[in-house]
Motif scaffolding. Structure first.
Motif, PDB file in Angstrom:
ATOM      1  N   SER A 187       0.815  -1.213   0.000  1.00  0.00           N
ATOM      2  CA  SER A 187       0.000   0.000   0.000  1.00  0.00           C
ATOM      3  C   SER A 187       0.848   1.262   0.000  1.00  0.00           C
ATOM      4  O   SER A 187       0.390   2.322  -0.427  1.00  0.00           O
ATOM      5  CB  SER A 187      -0.939  -0.004   1.209  1.00  0.00           C
ATOM      6  OG  SER A 187      -0.218  -0.206   2.410  1.00  0.00           O
ATOM      7  N   GLN A 188       2.109   1.155   0.463  1.00  0.00           N
ATOM      8  CA  GLN A 188       2.988   2.322   0.461  1.00  0.00           C
ATOM      9  C   GLN A 188       3.554   2.608  -0.924  1.00  0.00           C
ATOM     10  O   GLN A 188       4.159   3.659  -1.158  1.00  0.00           O
ATOM     11  CB  GLN A 188       4.139   2.120   1.460  1.00  0.00           C
ATOM     12  CG  GLN A 188       5.282   1.220   0.993  1.00  0.00           C
ATOM     13  CD  GLN A 188       4.994  -0.273   1.102  1.00  0.00           C
ATOM     14  OE1 GLN A 188       3.845  -0.679   1.247  1.00  0.00           O
ATOM     15  NE2 GLN A 188       6.036  -1.077   1.045  1.00  0.00           N
ATOM     16  N   VAL A 189       3.366   1.663  -1.867  1.00  0.00           N
ATOM     17  CA  VAL A 189       3.854   1.820  -3.240  1.00  0.00           C
ATOM     18  C   VAL A 189       2.631   1.785  -4.142  1.00  0.00           C
ATOM     19  O   VAL A 189       2.136   0.721  -4.510  1.00  0.00           O
ATOM     20  CB  VAL A 189       4.847   0.700  -3.620  1.00  0.00           C
ATOM     21  CG1 VAL A 189       5.468   0.987  -4.985  1.00  0.00           C
ATOM     22  CG2 VAL A 189       5.926   0.537  -2.564  1.00  0.00           C
ATOM     23  N   SER A 190       2.138   2.938  -4.520  1.00  0.00           N
ATOM     24  CA  SER A 190       0.849   3.015  -5.216  1.00  0.00           C
ATOM     25  C   SER A 190       0.834   2.267  -6.539  1.00  0.00           C
ATOM     26  O   SER A 190      -0.210   1.759  -6.957  1.00  0.00           O
ATOM     27  CB  SER A 190       0.463   4.485  -5.443  1.00  0.00           C
ATOM     28  OG  SER A 190       1.457   5.153  -6.214  1.00  0.00           O
ATOM     29  N   ALA A 191       1.975   2.176  -7.213  1.00  0.00           N
ATOM     30  CA  ALA A 191       2.014   1.487  -8.506  1.00  0.00           C
ATOM     31  C   ALA A 191       1.812  -0.021  -8.354  1.00  0.00           C
ATOM     32  O   ALA A 191       1.444  -0.701  -9.320  1.00  0.00           O
ATOM     33  CB  ALA A 191       3.338   1.760  -9.212  1.00  0.00           C
ATOM     34  N   ILE A 192       2.054  -0.560  -7.157  1.00  0.00           N
ATOM     35  CA  ILE A 192       1.847  -1.987  -6.895  1.00  0.00           C
ATOM     36  C   ILE A 192       0.536  -2.196  -6.145  1.00  0.00           C
ATOM     37  O   ILE A 192      -0.357  -2.895  -6.597  1.00  0.00           O
ATOM     38  CB  ILE A 192       3.023  -2.590  -6.102  1.00  0.00           C
ATOM     39  CG1 ILE A 192       4.336  -2.419  -6.872  1.00  0.00           C
ATOM     40  CG2 ILE A 192       2.766  -4.071  -5.816  1.00  0.00           C
ATOM     41  CD1 ILE A 192       5.560  -2.928  -6.132  1.00  0.00           C
ATOM     42  N   GLY A 193       0.411  -1.585  -4.968  1.00  0.00           N
ATOM     43  CA  GLY A 193      -0.815  -1.668  -4.191  1.00  0.00           C
ATOM     44  C   GLY A 193      -1.131  -3.075  -3.724  1.00  0.00           C
ATOM     45  O   GLY A 193      -0.238  -3.887  -3.445  1.00  0.00           O
ATOM     46  N   CYS A 194      -2.416  -3.392  -3.668  1.00  0.00           N
ATOM     47  CA  CYS A 194      -2.892  -4.716  -3.252  1.00  0.00           C
ATOM     48  C   CYS A 194      -3.284  -5.511  -4.494  1.00  0.00           C
ATOM     49  O   CYS A 194      -4.042  -5.029  -5.335  1.00  0.00           O
ATOM     50  CB  CYS A 194      -4.076  -4.575  -2.300  1.00  0.00           C
ATOM     51  SG  CYS A 194      -4.684  -6.157  -1.658  1.00  0.00           S
ATOM     52  N   GLN A 195      -2.742  -6.723  -4.621  1.00  0.00           N
ATOM     53  CA  GLN A 195      -3.003  -7.553  -5.797  1.00  0.00           C
ATOM     54  C   GLN A 195      -3.331  -8.980  -5.365  1.00  0.00           C
ATOM     55  O   GLN A 195      -2.803  -9.472  -4.359  1.00  0.00           O
ATOM     56  CB  GLN A 195      -1.771  -7.601  -6.727  1.00  0.00           C
ATOM     57  CG  GLN A 195      -1.306  -6.269  -7.248  1.00  0.00           C
ATOM     58  CD  GLN A 195      -0.063  -6.397  -8.128  1.00  0.00           C
ATOM     59  OE1 GLN A 195       0.441  -7.499  -8.385  1.00  0.00           O
ATOM     60  NE2 GLN A 195       0.443  -5.258  -8.597  1.00  0.00           N
ATOM     61  N   TRP A 196      -4.190  -9.642  -6.142  1.00  0.00           N
ATOM     62  CA  TRP A 196      -4.482 -11.060  -5.950  1.00  0.00           C
ATOM     63  C   TRP A 196      -4.436 -11.758  -7.305  1.00  0.00           C
ATOM     64  O   TRP A 196      -4.810 -11.179  -8.323  1.00  0.00           O
ATOM     65  CB  TRP A 196      -5.872 -11.260  -5.334  1.00  0.00           C
ATOM     66  CG  TRP A 196      -5.947 -10.940  -3.872  1.00  0.00           C
ATOM     67  CD1 TRP A 196      -6.250  -9.736  -3.315  1.00  0.00           C
ATOM     68  CD2 TRP A 196      -5.709 -11.844  -2.794  1.00  0.00           C
ATOM     69  NE1 TRP A 196      -6.214  -9.828  -1.943  1.00  0.00           N
ATOM     70  CE2 TRP A 196      -5.892 -11.109  -1.596  1.00  0.00           C
ATOM     71  CE3 TRP A 196      -5.373 -13.196  -2.712  1.00  0.00           C
ATOM     72  CZ2 TRP A 196      -5.742 -11.687  -0.332  1.00  0.00           C
ATOM     73  CZ3 TRP A 196      -5.228 -13.775  -1.465  1.00  0.00           C
ATOM     74  CH2 TRP A 196      -5.406 -13.029  -0.295  1.00  0.00           C
ATOM     75  N   PHE A 197      -3.965 -12.997  -7.303  1.00  0.00           N
ATOM     76  CA  PHE A 197      -3.994 -13.804  -8.528  1.00  0.00           C
ATOM     77  C   PHE A 197      -4.178 -15.265  -8.135  1.00  0.00           C
ATOM     78  O   PHE A 197      -3.691 -15.706  -7.098  1.00  0.00           O
ATOM     79  CB  PHE A 197      -2.712 -13.643  -9.348  1.00  0.00           C
ATOM     80  CG  PHE A 197      -2.792 -14.301 -10.701  1.00  0.00           C
ATOM     81  CD1 PHE A 197      -3.557 -13.738 -11.708  1.00  0.00           C
ATOM     82  CD2 PHE A 197      -2.120 -15.481 -10.970  1.00  0.00           C
ATOM     83  CE1 PHE A 197      -3.664 -14.339 -12.960  1.00  0.00           C
ATOM     84  CE2 PHE A 197      -2.203 -16.092 -12.206  1.00  0.00           C
ATOM     85  CZ  PHE A 197      -2.984 -15.519 -13.213  1.00  0.00           C
TER      86      PHE A 197
END
Length: 316
Positions: A187-197
């Motif tokens: 969450s501190q890196v907006s370009a990554i954020g929260c992801q699921w796969f």
């Protein structure tokens, strides 16, 4: 939601038809195909991600029942690709036997598990290149000393199992096929954020197309600290994707919008492949769910499953 769906699926008639009910949390299931190995030797050279040292790795066909193991050039010591030989290390998976060790094995092990290679010795030292090397070598049934094929077995999970630390966890839920779902939260890196796969990594084309191309990643603002700690000495924008907290991806384009999350699945497959022994499948037949997990938590989870399987063998 994931737990509720997994438990509901466990009660379904389709699920009951596909799994044998057992009093143990894990049982063994014979696969449809026999154990496999590569059809010919193949090698690749490159720079170690953390050591920065050039190395050559050679994959060689092995007999059925031998499993996967490392032998360093000029050394007679075999290092089994087993959770029993994992040594605690930072940002990678290291195997040690006595004074012999090999580090950052997770990408290669992931490619072998995802490609269905059960028996192979590995000399010295994105899994996409490993998958391509395996495809170049070809895959065939492995034979034992008598020239016979050997059945391949998988561990089947019958009840929820998990390990956790703070808000990170790795869990296994009963499921008729091997499925992996992974979540990350930067969450501190907006370009990554929260992801699921989520995917079925033991289906070879799924692994080779959806998981193998995903590259390791790091945060730009952490690079100097990691290098000062002796890590990522061989890391560069040629073998990793780098993201800045303030300005986003430094070396786009990404191969997938959720490439970091997919790479976490690649790591998990590689680490849990260390449960394999004697040419059997490492990944259990279960829905594996991981959230904010790393190599240390993967190893802890694998050790827990190993302990259950050892106890199960003792009761047979």
């Amino acid at each position: 939601m994931i737990l509720r769906q997994a438990l509901a699926r466990r009660k379904s008639p389709a699920f009951a038809r596909n799994l044998t009910i057992s009093k143990s949390p894990i049982s063994w299931q014979q696969d449809e195909r026999p154990q496999q190995t590569i059809a010919s030797a193949v090698e690749r050279s490159g720079v170690g991600l953390h050591s920065g040292v050039s190395a050559t790795v050679r994959l060689i066909p092995a007999r059925a029942g031998e499993g996967r193991y490392f032998v360093k050039a000029g050394d007679e010591v075999k290092i089994p690709a087993s959770i029993d030989h994992v040594e605690e290390s930072v940002l990678c998976t290291t195997l040690r036997r006595g004074s012999a060790k090999v580090s950052t094995v997770e990408h290669l092990m992931s490619a072998l598990e995802g490609s269905g290679i059960d028996n192979v010795p590995i000399l010295d030292g994105s899994s996409r290149e490993w998958v391509e090397a395996i495809e170049e070598a070809g895959i065939c049934s492995a034979k034992d000393d008598s020239g016979d094929e050997i059945s391949r077995f998988s561990a089947v999970v019958h009840e929820p199992l998990y390990v956790w630390k703070n808000d990170s966890f790795v869990a296994a839920f009963p499921h008729p096929k091997t499925r992996v779902t992974c979540g990350i939260d930067f969450s501190q890196v907006s370009a990554i954020g929260c992801q699921w796969f989520s995917c079925f990594p033991t289906i070879q084309h799924t692994y080779s197309q959806e998981i193998a191309p995903s590259r390791t990643f790091c945060i730009f603002e952490e690079v100097d600290g990691l290098r000062n700690a002796g890590l990522i000495q061989g890391g560069s924008v040629d073998n990793a994707i780098v993201c800045s907290i303030s300005s986003g991806w430094i070396n786009p384009p990404l191969r997938f919008p959720d490439e970091p999350c997919r790479h976490k699945i690649l790591d998990l497959v590689g680490d849990l492949s260390l449960l394999a022994e004697n040419g059997n499948q490492g990944l259990p037949v279960a829905h594996l769910v991981a959230y904010k997990a790393g190599h240390a938590l993967h190893a802890r989870f694998a050790s827990m499953l190993r302990d259950i399987m050892v106890k199960l063998k003792g009761e047979v």
